[in-house]
Design a protein around this motif. Sequence first.
Motif, mmCIF file in Angstrom:
data_model
loop_
_atom_site.group_PDB
_atom_site.id
_atom_site.type_symbol
_atom_site.label_atom_id
_atom_site.label_comp_id
_atom_site.label_asym_id
_atom_site.label_seq_id
_atom_site.Cartn_x
_atom_site.Cartn_y
_atom_site.Cartn_z
ATOM 1 N N GLY A 12 38.622 47.127 42.607
ATOM 2 C CA GLY A 12 39.730 47.610 43.429
ATOM 3 C C GLY A 12 40.651 46.470 43.788
ATOM 4 N N GLY A 13 40.859 45.564 42.838
ATOM 5 C CA GLY A 13 41.555 44.315 43.133
ATOM 6 C C GLY A 13 43.052 44.340 42.991
ATOM 7 N N SER A 14 43.638 45.499 42.704
ATOM 8 C CA SER A 14 45.075 45.535 42.452
ATOM 9 C C SER A 14 45.919 45.609 43.714
ATOM 10 N N ALA A 19 42.983 43.053 46.809
ATOM 11 C CA ALA A 19 43.948 41.991 46.517
ATOM 12 C C ALA A 19 43.894 40.897 47.584
ATOM 13 N N ALA A 20 43.797 41.292 48.854
ATOM 14 C CA ALA A 20 43.730 40.304 49.938
ATOM 15 C C ALA A 20 42.464 39.460 49.823
ATOM 16 N N ASP A 44 49.675 40.993 38.414
ATOM 17 C CA ASP A 44 50.359 40.298 39.507
ATOM 18 C C ASP A 44 49.359 39.569 40.403
ATOM 19 N N VAL A 45 48.256 40.243 40.746
ATOM 20 C CA VAL A 45 47.246 39.613 41.600
ATOM 21 C C VAL A 45 46.602 38.438 40.875
ATOM 22 N N ALA A 204 39.739 41.317 54.778
ATOM 23 C CA ALA A 204 39.384 40.290 53.805
ATOM 24 C C ALA A 204 38.788 39.060 54.485
ATOM 25 N N ARG A 205 39.363 38.658 55.611
ATOM 26 C CA ARG A 205 38.822 37.494 56.326
ATOM 27 C C ARG A 205 37.400 37.775 56.816
ATOM 28 N N ALA A 206 37.182 38.972 57.335
ATOM 29 C CA ALA A 206 35.839 39.334 57.792
ATOM 30 C C ALA A 206 34.862 39.367 56.629
#
Length: 246
Positions: A12-14, A19-20, A44-45, A204-206
């Motif tokens: 699910g990286g788009s 992506a984040a 793009d990512v 994403a940070r968590a």
Amino acid sequence: MIAPGTNAVVTGGSSGIGAATAELLARRGCSVLVVGRDADALGDVAHRTGGRACVADLTDPAAADQVLAEAGPVDVLVCNAGLGWAGPLEAMPADTLEKLVQVNLLAPARLVRAALPGMVARGRGHLVFVSSIAGSMNVAHEAVYSATKAGLDALAGSVRGELAGRGVGVSVVVPGVVDTPFFARRGVPYVRRRPRPVPAERVARALVRAVERDRAEVFVPGWLRLPARLRGIAPVLTDALQRRFG
């Protein structure tokens, strides 16, 4: 800490959380493979992160082997890809039901099954499952989505038990409402005033902290742990409150 050179896979990286997460892992010096169906968005990512793109349909049982073949030895596997649908169960198209189960639950199980032998052999690695508060709260009009996320929680917990003492960590990240294209893609926008959507970057940070600190479970925002735990001890009361205020 996540060491530079760590080989990470993010499904699910788009866009959104995926992506984040890919961008944050890249800033940690990771080599990132982003997985999804949108070739242009993935490209793009991958360009932004200095990583690679893997175009794959996770409803295909062969996709797990494709991803692992392109990734090489995986140090961090982030199972983030997910589909949603909102409405009464009797109105849910049969093919949509199948896709939700395939992407949200079967695909993570297949990916983990494919990645684990290498991780265990090397004595290191980390699995991350991006779940949802819907898996803890049994949300009306999201029956199949909630069921798949509850199943994902159970999958993660069981795998964690199997891997105890073997050098491979398992984390579950449980977001609430997140400001991503998810709601547009499911066909029903998020219109409630509260809780307010949190940025994907916060999740994403968590997630990255969970890997670095080997945390079993992280809620984003943290207060969501309270209703999730309340439902565990008082399901009838919690269901009544959901119907009253949902």
